[in-house]
Design a protein around this motif. Structure first.
Motif, PDB file in Angstrom:
ATOM      1  N   GLY A   1       0.835  -1.181   0.000  1.00 38.81           N
ATOM      2  CA  GLY A   1       0.000   0.000   0.000  1.00 38.81           C
ATOM      3  C   GLY A   1       0.877   1.241   0.000  1.00 38.81           C
ATOM      4  N   GLY A   2       0.465   2.249   0.762  1.00 34.41           N
ATOM      5  CA  GLY A   2      -0.514   2.264   1.817  1.00 34.41           C
ATOM      6  C   GLY A   2      -0.587   1.001   2.644  1.00 34.41           C
ATOM      7  N   GLU A   3      -1.732   0.829   3.258  1.00 33.13           N
ATOM      8  CA  GLU A   3      -2.001  -0.368   4.048  1.00 33.13           C
ATOM      9  C   GLU A   3      -2.942  -1.275   3.260  1.00 33.13           C
ATOM     10  OE1 GLU A   3      -2.408  -3.433   5.932  1.00 33.13           O
ATOM     11  OE2 GLU A   3      -0.894  -2.032   6.688  1.00 33.13           O
ATOM     12  N   PRO A   4      -2.418  -2.374   2.693  1.00 33.65           N
ATOM     13  CA  PRO A   4      -3.239  -3.220   1.813  1.00 33.65           C
ATOM     14  C   PRO A   4      -4.432  -3.842   2.516  1.00 33.65           C
ATOM     15  CG  PRO A   4      -1.158  -4.301   2.334  1.00 33.65           C
ATOM     16  CD  PRO A   4      -1.039  -2.882   2.805  1.00 33.65           C
ATOM     17  N   MET A   5      -4.363  -4.018   3.834  1.00 33.41           N
ATOM     18  CA  MET A   5      -5.468  -4.655   4.533  1.00 33.41           C
ATOM     19  C   MET A   5      -6.663  -3.728   4.726  1.00 33.41           C
ATOM     20  SD  MET A   5      -3.756  -7.365   7.175  1.00 33.41           S
ATOM     21  CE  MET A   5      -5.351  -8.173   7.345  1.00 33.41           C
ATOM     22  N   LEU A   6      -6.559  -2.479   4.289  1.00 34.37           N
ATOM     23  CA  LEU A   6      -7.733  -1.620   4.226  1.00 34.37           C
ATOM     24  C   LEU A   6      -8.640  -2.006   3.065  1.00 34.37           C
ATOM     25  CD1 LEU A   6      -6.170   1.855   5.086  1.00 34.37           C
ATOM     26  CD2 LEU A   6      -7.773   0.540   6.481  1.00 34.37           C
ATOM     27  N   ARG A   7      -8.116  -2.845   2.161  1.00 39.10           N
ATOM     28  CA  ARG A   7      -8.939  -3.379   1.086  1.00 39.10           C
ATOM     29  C   ARG A   7      -9.742  -4.556   1.624  1.00 39.10           C
ATOM     30  NH1 ARG A   7      -7.710  -1.872  -4.533  1.00 39.10           N
ATOM     31  NH2 ARG A   7      -9.126  -3.590  -5.014  1.00 39.10           N
ATOM     32  N   GLN A   8     -11.052  -4.425   1.613  1.00 37.11           N
ATOM     33  CA  GLN A   8     -11.902  -5.497   2.114  1.00 37.11           C
ATOM     34  C   GLN A   8     -11.967  -6.681   1.154  1.00 37.11           C
ATOM     35  OE1 GLN A   8     -13.033  -5.380   5.332  1.00 37.11           O
ATOM     36  NE2 GLN A   8     -11.692  -3.584   5.246  1.00 37.11           N
ATOM     37  N   ASP A   9     -11.502  -6.466  -0.089  1.00 38.88           N
ATOM     38  CA  ASP A   9     -11.497  -7.550  -1.060  1.00 38.88           C
ATOM     39  C   ASP A   9     -10.141  -8.249  -1.123  1.00 38.88           C
ATOM     40  OD1 ASP A   9     -10.135  -5.403  -2.136  1.00 38.88           O
ATOM     41  OD2 ASP A   9     -10.977  -5.607  -4.146  1.00 38.88           O
ATOM     42  N   LEU A  10      -9.276  -8.009  -0.141  1.00 40.53           N
ATOM     43  CA  LEU A  10      -7.922  -8.552  -0.181  1.00 40.53           C
ATOM     44  C   LEU A  10      -7.927 -10.074  -0.256  1.00 40.53           C
ATOM     45  CD1 LEU A  10      -4.856  -8.214  -0.034  1.00 40.53           C
ATOM     46  CD2 LEU A  10      -5.064  -8.105   2.467  1.00 40.53           C
ATOM     47  N   GLU A  11      -8.749 -10.704   0.552  1.00 36.22           N
ATOM     48  CA  GLU A  11      -8.813 -12.162   0.524  1.00 36.22           C
ATOM     49  C   GLU A  11      -9.232 -12.673  -0.850  1.00 36.22           C
ATOM     50  OE1 GLU A  11      -9.253 -11.051   4.851  1.00 36.22           O
ATOM     51  OE2 GLU A  11      -9.900 -10.269   2.917  1.00 36.22           O
ATOM     52  N   GLU A  12     -10.192 -11.996  -1.476  1.00 37.55           N
ATOM     53  CA  GLU A  12     -10.638 -12.413  -2.805  1.00 37.55           C
ATOM     54  C   GLU A  12      -9.529 -12.241  -3.831  1.00 37.55           C
ATOM     55  OE1 GLU A  12     -13.963 -11.377  -6.262  1.00 37.55           O
ATOM     56  OE2 GLU A  12     -14.051 -10.338  -4.321  1.00 37.55           O
ATOM     57  N   ILE A  13      -8.807 -11.121  -3.754  1.00 35.44           N
ATOM     58  CA  ILE A  13      -7.705 -10.887  -4.688  1.00 35.44           C
ATOM     59  C   ILE A  13      -6.665 -12.004  -4.558  1.00 35.44           C
ATOM     60  CG2 ILE A  13      -5.726  -9.390  -5.181  1.00 35.44           C
ATOM     61  CD1 ILE A  13      -7.519  -7.012  -4.470  1.00 35.44           C
ATOM     62  N   ILE A  14      -6.310 -12.334  -3.322  1.00 36.66           N
ATOM     63  CA  ILE A  14      -5.315 -13.385  -3.102  1.00 36.66           C
ATOM     64  C   ILE A  14      -5.845 -14.728  -3.590  1.00 36.66           C
ATOM     65  CG2 ILE A  14      -4.093 -14.697  -1.316  1.00 36.66           C
ATOM     66  CD1 ILE A  14      -3.891 -12.080   0.274  1.00 36.66           C
ATOM     67  N   ARG A  15      -7.095 -15.008  -3.312  1.00 36.53           N
ATOM     68  CA  ARG A  15      -7.692 -16.284  -3.724  1.00 36.53           C
ATOM     69  C   ARG A  15      -7.678 -16.429  -5.249  1.00 36.53           C
ATOM     70  NH1 ARG A  15     -12.079 -15.438  -1.462  1.00 36.53           N
ATOM     71  NH2 ARG A  15     -11.430 -16.241   0.558  1.00 36.53           N
ATOM     72  N   ARG A  16      -7.831 -15.320  -5.957  1.00 34.24           N
ATOM     73  CA  ARG A  16      -7.899 -15.354  -7.420  1.00 34.24           C
ATOM     74  C   ARG A  16      -6.544 -15.136  -8.088  1.00 34.24           C
ATOM     75  NH1 ARG A  16     -12.522 -11.270  -9.088  1.00 34.24           N
ATOM     76  NH2 ARG A  16     -11.792 -11.939 -11.166  1.00 34.24           N
ATOM     77  N   THR A  17      -5.502 -14.924  -7.292  1.00 31.10           N
ATOM     78  CA  THR A  17      -4.156 -14.797  -7.855  1.00 31.10           C
ATOM     79  C   THR A  17      -3.754 -16.131  -8.490  1.00 31.10           C
ATOM     80  OG1 THR A  17      -3.478 -13.097  -6.269  1.00 31.10           O
ATOM     81  CG2 THR A  17      -1.730 -14.409  -7.273  1.00 31.10           C
ATOM     82  N   PRO A  18      -3.121 -16.130  -9.650  1.00 29.96           N
ATOM     83  CA  PRO A  18      -2.728 -17.391 -10.298  1.00 29.96           C
ATOM     84  C   PRO A  18      -1.964 -18.312  -9.358  1.00 29.96           C
ATOM     85  CG  PRO A  18      -2.391 -15.568 -11.808  1.00 29.96           C
ATOM     86  CD  PRO A  18      -2.797 -14.959 -10.501  1.00 29.96           C
ATOM     87  N   ASP A  19      -2.296 -19.589  -9.421  1.00 27.13           N
ATOM     88  CA  ASP A  19      -1.700 -20.571  -8.513  1.00 27.13           C
ATOM     89  C   ASP A  19      -0.187 -20.672  -8.673  1.00 27.13           C
ATOM     90  OD1 ASP A  19      -4.196 -21.168  -7.512  1.00 27.13           O
ATOM     91  OD2 ASP A  19      -4.504 -22.905  -8.824  1.00 27.13           O
TER      92      ASP A  19
END
Length: 353
Positions: free
Chosen positions: A74-92
């Motif tokens: 960031g900034g502070e990336p954990m201010l993004r409430q969609d952070l878990e979704e972004i990580i989950r959808r990151t290429p394996d």
């Protein structure tokens, strides 16, 4: 693609560092916001921030260019409430890490781990609440400690603590080194202060003194391929020598013991060897690419972030990288930094979209 893209100096780009927001709940005195300067605004989400699909689409495109790691910042990336979704959808195929101030890790660390987060860096510049508050302008010291514990409990070990070394924190380095040597699961990353980005050259200290001290007390020293960094493995006998990083003597007779704490120094300032091994491109929260932390004249927009625009911009940024910013951005006789005219004809400021 047959393999990673390489710039004209032979450096293959295998990693990206993606800023998800410029918002932050801290106000650290040394902050340069990924080289952009102090751009922090209101804490509410901005329309300028890349959305979830934009971030994921970018990662899917650069995966095709051999990029195999991403660090969210960031900034502070954990201010993004969609952070878990972004990580989950990151290429394996990508290793996923994150740099955070740690205050939001309690309650979310396990979900982040389950989503696919592999590693975490937590910014912690001091071990005393008052000293911590003076540097971060935050009273969240206990929350940061709880965040580190939450990350360890979630299986995100080793947790790497980030500490910027400058006039305000030089006296805390010894205690922090001892802290990671005594506590399993912790590592320490000492980050060289960058006066040309923060505008406070008087806060600078000689980072070589830190290298010299660590070399004296380390059980062993290893080299890391990325940036040609040195890793110092420090003993945990609790007898680290006293050191004055502003000019005092180093105790060369400190006895070696089994090193358990790993300490690494990030020292890019005018460091040709550091930059010669850099394989990373950065992405701003607004969707601009930049080839180097310390350059903003080469910012390139990915436009509407179609796959074609992302690919075209990524290729252009990699091709536009300079050898190292100590050659590109040089200090003049007045102690001010200016661009080396040698590169101005090939990387004009007008190239930023």
């Amino acid at each position: 693609m047959s393999g990673p893209l390489a710039d004209e100096f032979g450096r293959e780009v295998t990693g990206v560092r993606v800023s998800l927001t410029d918002r932050c709940n801290f106000d650290c005195v040394y902050c340069h916001n990924e080289g952009l300067g102090d751009t922090r605004g209101p804490m509410e989400p901005s329309e300028d921030e890349m959305d979830t699909d934009d971030v994921v689409r970018f990662l899917e495109v650069v995966e095709g260019y051999g990029v195999d790691s991403v660090k969210f910042t960031g900034g502070e990336p954990m201010l993004r409430q969609d952070l878990e979704e972004i990580i989950r959808r990151t290429p394996d195929s990508m290793e996923v890490s994150m740099t955070t101030n740690g205050t939001f890790l309690p309650g979310r660390a396990e979900a982040l781990k389950e989503a696919g987060l592999d590693r975490v860096n937590v910014s912690q510049d001091a071990l005393d609440p008052e000293e911590f508050a003076a540097v971060t302008k935050s009273g969240a010291y206990e929350q940061v400690l709880a965040g580190v514990e939450a990350a360890l409990d979630a299986g995100l070990a080793p947790v790497k603590l980030n500490m910027v070394v400058f006039e305000h924190t030089a006296g805390y380095v010894e205690g922090m080194v001892d802290h990671v040597a005594r506590n399993d699961g912790l590592q320490l990353q000492l980050i060289e202060y960058m006066p040309e980005l923060t505008g406070k050259p008087e806060w600078n200290i000689d980072i070589q003194r830190v290298h010299d001290w660590l070399a004296e007390i380390a059980d062993r020293v290893e080299h890391r391929e990325m940036h040609d960094r040195k890793r110092y493995f420090i003993n945990d006998d609790g007898n680290a020598p006293e050191v004055d990083l502003d000019g005092g003597a180093v105790d060369a007779d400190h006895p070696d013991a089994a090193g358990t704490g790993m300490v690494e120094i990030v020292d890019p300032v005018e460091n040709e060897s550091f930059c010669a091994n850099c394989g990373r491109v950065r992405v701003t929260h607004e969707g601009y690419l930049k080839g180097c932390l310390n350059r903003n004249d080469d910012l390139r927009s990915m436009g509407e972030m179609s796959r074609a625009e992302i690919a075209e911009t990524f290729e252009a940024v990699v091709a536009n990288r300079v050898p190292y910013y100590g050659e590109y951005l040089i200090e003049n006789d007045d102690g001010e930094y200016e661009f080396n005219e040698k590169y101005l004809g090939t990387t004009p400021a007008s190239s930023a979209d």
